[in-house]
Design a protein around this motif. Structure first.
Motif, PDB file in Angstrom:
ATOM      1  N   GLU A  41       0.820  -1.222   0.000  1.00 47.90           N
ATOM      2  CA  GLU A  41       0.000   0.000   0.000  1.00 47.90           C
ATOM      3  C   GLU A  41       0.855   1.273   0.000  1.00 47.90           C
ATOM      4  O   GLU A  41       0.372   2.348  -0.350  1.00 47.90           O
ATOM      5  CB  GLU A  41      -0.981   0.003   1.181  1.00 47.90           C
ATOM      6  CG  GLU A  41      -0.351   0.096   2.555  1.00 47.90           C
ATOM      7  CD  GLU A  41       0.013  -1.275   3.145  1.00 47.90           C
ATOM      8  OE1 GLU A  41       0.098  -2.250   2.361  1.00 47.90           O
ATOM      9  OE2 GLU A  41       0.214  -1.349   4.377  1.00 47.90           O
TER      10      GLU A  41
ATOM     11  N   ILE B 281       4.550   3.936  -3.882  1.00 45.22           N
ATOM     12  CA  ILE B 281       4.218   5.097  -4.703  1.00 45.22           C
ATOM     13  C   ILE B 281       5.502   5.540  -5.401  1.00 45.22           C
ATOM     14  O   ILE B 281       6.537   5.693  -4.751  1.00 45.22           O
ATOM     15  CB  ILE B 281       3.723   6.271  -3.822  1.00 45.22           C
ATOM     16  CG1 ILE B 281       2.501   5.870  -2.971  1.00 45.22           C
ATOM     17  CG2 ILE B 281       3.442   7.517  -4.659  1.00 45.22           C
ATOM     18  CD1 ILE B 281       1.184   5.907  -3.670  1.00 45.22           C
TER      19      ILE B 281
ATOM     20  N   ARG C 146       2.064   2.189  -7.489  1.00 47.44           N
ATOM     21  CA  ARG C 146       1.193   3.086  -8.221  1.00 47.44           C
ATOM     22  C   ARG C 146       2.069   4.218  -8.760  1.00 47.44           C
ATOM     23  O   ARG C 146       2.833   4.821  -8.005  1.00 47.44           O
ATOM     24  CB  ARG C 146       0.088   3.635  -7.318  1.00 47.44           C
ATOM     25  CG  ARG C 146      -1.162   2.723  -7.333  1.00 47.44           C
ATOM     26  CD  ARG C 146      -1.873   2.736  -6.027  1.00 47.44           C
ATOM     27  NE  ARG C 146      -0.978   2.224  -4.987  1.00 47.44           N
ATOM     28  CZ  ARG C 146      -1.004   2.595  -3.723  1.00 47.44           C
ATOM     29  NH1 ARG C 146      -1.856   3.490  -3.326  1.00 47.44           N
ATOM     30  NH2 ARG C 146      -0.162   2.075  -2.843  1.00 47.44           N
TER      31      ARG C 146
ATOM     32  N   ILE D 206      -1.972  12.863  -2.857  1.00 47.98           N
ATOM     33  CA  ILE D 206      -1.686  11.455  -2.536  1.00 47.98           C
ATOM     34  C   ILE D 206      -1.719  11.204  -1.026  1.00 47.98           C
ATOM     35  O   ILE D 206      -2.253  10.197  -0.563  1.00 47.98           O
ATOM     36  CB  ILE D 206      -0.319  11.009  -3.110  1.00 47.98           C
ATOM     37  CG1 ILE D 206      -0.140  11.477  -4.566  1.00 47.98           C
ATOM     38  CG2 ILE D 206      -0.158   9.490  -2.983  1.00 47.98           C
ATOM     39  CD1 ILE D 206       1.203  11.144  -5.185  1.00 47.98           C
ATOM     40  N   GLY D 207      -1.107  12.107  -0.266  1.00 50.24           N
ATOM     41  CA  GLY D 207      -1.095  11.933   1.184  1.00 50.24           C
ATOM     42  C   GLY D 207      -0.115  10.879   1.665  1.00 50.24           C
ATOM     43  O   GLY D 207      -0.196  10.433   2.809  1.00 50.24           O
ATOM     44  N   ARG D 208       0.782  10.451   0.818  1.00 46.38           N
ATOM     45  CA  ARG D 208       1.831   9.505   1.205  1.00 46.38           C
ATOM     46  C   ARG D 208       3.149  10.006   0.632  1.00 46.38           C
ATOM     47  O   ARG D 208       3.175  10.681  -0.387  1.00 46.38           O
ATOM     48  CB  ARG D 208       1.596   8.130   0.593  1.00 46.38           C
ATOM     49  CG  ARG D 208       0.299   7.442   0.954  1.00 46.38           C
ATOM     50  CD  ARG D 208       0.354   6.053   0.367  1.00 46.38           C
ATOM     51  NE  ARG D 208      -0.902   5.362   0.346  1.00 46.38           N
ATOM     52  CZ  ARG D 208      -1.283   4.451   1.264  1.00 46.38           C
ATOM     53  NH1 ARG D 208      -0.492   4.190   2.279  1.00 46.38           N
ATOM     54  NH2 ARG D 208      -2.434   3.832   1.158  1.00 46.38           N
ATOM     55  N   ARG D 209       4.242   9.576   1.280  1.00 46.57           N
ATOM     56  CA  ARG D 209       5.566   9.948   0.791  1.00 46.57           C
ATOM     57  C   ARG D 209       6.008   8.904  -0.235  1.00 46.57           C
ATOM     58  O   ARG D 209       5.962   7.713   0.051  1.00 46.57           O
ATOM     59  CB  ARG D 209       6.537   9.964   1.973  1.00 46.57           C
ATOM     60  CG  ARG D 209       7.783  10.757   1.759  1.00 46.57           C
ATOM     61  CD  ARG D 209       8.718  10.577   2.938  1.00 46.57           C
ATOM     62  NE  ARG D 209       8.447  11.471   4.059  1.00 46.57           N
ATOM     63  CZ  ARG D 209       9.156  12.568   4.310  1.00 46.57           C
ATOM     64  NH1 ARG D 209      10.153  12.911   3.518  1.00 46.57           N
ATOM     65  NH2 ARG D 209       8.869  13.305   5.358  1.00 46.57           N
TER      66      ARG D 209
END
Lengths: 337, 337
Positions: free
Chosen positions: A57, A60, A178, A247-250
């Motif tokens: 998950e 990225i 992703r 995105i809210g993720r690194r």
């Protein structure tokens, strides 16, 4: 029975083709530090027994577009679009005909157009990218992309994507990453073709974005009108901000080619070696263009690979991709290796 | 051989359980107009021979959070978080101790706290939600959520999600829809628990969002600091704007419960019947709360289901879910049906 054998044979051929492809997921890359770094990163981060393993998950990977995934010279594709939209805009608003910078654009004088200032360009962008509904804009951009041609290759801009980068996108995706475009270009513009060109859906495009105004069109259909109000300037420090917003993720890997991508690479790679940072160097005047450190361009210019960026890459353990030496083949329409 | 039979029997049991589940993907719903509308929509839009078929890549469904997916009374969870953060913030900035509205919050006087004005609340939100890095904020919110309890049920807020809506989210996802939260609440706050609570990853949360500032922490690690600068007020017309900004596609189904969701439903449903619009009516004082049209609340209040909204729903062919009549079971911790 014959058909069964034929099916089995076909299946065997397909398997063998798959094995071959699996042997080298990056066939348009020459063996070298850059290719090995990409393969090593993907291998390590998808191997549960490796200290660098990344949970599915969290996988990225972010990619700058102009100059990283497709050609950005001599002018950004979106700027060409805006310049070529000027006659249509002026036809609707005749009062602009004799007003600068529209007058210069309409003159067709290339030298004069090349000398337009940044504030001039902003006026052109505002006039050609805002004021219409999102649906209208998408239709206009799609039409233009279908007919416009790059002056050097005389091909649609959408064909001028780098085959080696398409292979990288595919390698990341088949390994559960992703892939996101994080571009200084307009989010709405890139979203028009990102799925078709890169297999990246609109919701995975982060770009410079303006506000929209909700309302109803003449038929009473709810729609959004594009406003000349900047929400996100997705360049430099704006890239990590845009990544967080959408995105809210690194990310764990980031690809770029200019000073405008430095902060995104810092954000994605944190300390030396933990994440993958890659910069594409345009050093191939024969097959594409040569620009960047060799040209002595000012440090602050977006779209350039400056000497300080080169030094920063060394310091932070990022890898430099030499277009000339690392890529066997540039475009999908080139003869394959 | 025994083991083989056992395995076959187990497989049969699993298949039969699956068939049962497939028979009714919404077991916590009573049969009625609302349940049938959801089932009919999913069936029609995933059937290639149906005129309402939606291509897989276009399958987007959006859900308001507070009052639609989980309990929003007596106070929004995030507002409780902010109020309870005040002592920590004041400990770091003692000059706030005797300044309003912080003094009132610290007094613990519930009546006085309930009377705080919107500008007061904005000061509290700014002080408790900004000024720290994104990483710090996530850790703080996570800690709080692990220990805070809802005053009525004495359970963690994360347990107060509606079981019938979890079933709807699951039904949409198993039919190829990507489910997004589109909340008036803080995007960063909801992203902390959305995966755990709803199976919705952070990149599928759209919410009210502030700007961030890129920089380096004391250890030289690049990070973003949350700033008191509003980028997106994801309420009313802000919901379609937020959907366009983050997703870039028009949803085909939207669920809400208040006037703040009206524009999102308009945007998703366009004309009567083409898309699915659903509004949850809180009419169940015994099992949860009753508020909305019955209470005569002002039309402009977010979080309320007003009479004009009710009328609009009828006009546009949206469906109203009656918590009291349509839901057999409210929470995952209730006895199942």
């Amino acid at each position: 029975m014959k058909r069964l054998w034929a099916a089995a044979f076909l299946a065997l051929c397909l398997i063998s083709a798959n094995v071959q492809a699996a042997d080298d997921p990056l066939p348009s890359w020459n063996d070298g530090t850059a290719k090995q770094a990409i393969l090593r990163f993907v291998q390590a981060t998808t191997d549960r027994s490796n200290a660098k393993f990344v949970a599915p998950e969290e996988r990225i990977a972010t990619f700058d577009q102009d100059g990283t995934l497709w050609v950005e010279h001599p002018i950004y594709t979106q700027v060409v679009y805006c310049l070529e939209r000027v006659p249509t805009v002026v036809a609707k608003k005749p009062q602009l005909k004799n007003a600068e910078p529209f007058k210069t654009v309409l003159s067709g004088n290339r030298e004069a157009i090349a000398k337009l200032t940044l504030p001039d360009l902003e006026k052109i962008l505002a006039a050609t990218l805002t004021g219409m509904t999102v649906d209208e804009f998408q239709a206009e951009a799609k039409n233009w992309l279908a007919t416009a041609r790059h002056p050097r290759w005389q091909r649609p801009y959408m064909e001028l994507v780098y085959q080696p980068m398409l292979e990288v996108l595919n390698l990341f995706r088949t390994n559960g990453y992703r892939t996101y475009i994080v571009t200084g270009g307009g989010q709405d513009f890139v979203r028009v073709y990102s799925e078709q060109v890169y297999g990246i859906p609109p919701e995975q495009v982060v770009g410079t974005a303006g506000g929209t105004k909700y309302g109803f069109d003449k038929e009473g259909r709810p729609d959004l009108t594009k406003e000349p109000r900047l929400l996100l300037n997705d360049n430099f420090a704006g890239k990590p901000e845009g990544i967080h917003l959408v995105i809210g993720r690194r990310p764990h890997a980031a690809f770029g080619n200019s000073t405008g991508d430095q902060q995104m690479l810092e954000y994605a790679t944190i300390a030396n070696g933990a994440g993958l940072g890659m910069l594409l160097l345009h050093d191939d005047a024969a097959r594409e263009y040569a620009y960047g450190p060799a040209k002595g361009l000012p440090d602050t210019e977006v779209g350039t690979f400056t000497q300080p960026l080169y030094d920063e890459a060394k310091k932070r353990g990022w890898f430099v991709i030499s277009m000339k030496n690392d890529w066997k083949r540039l475009f999908p329409f080139d003869n394959g290796p």
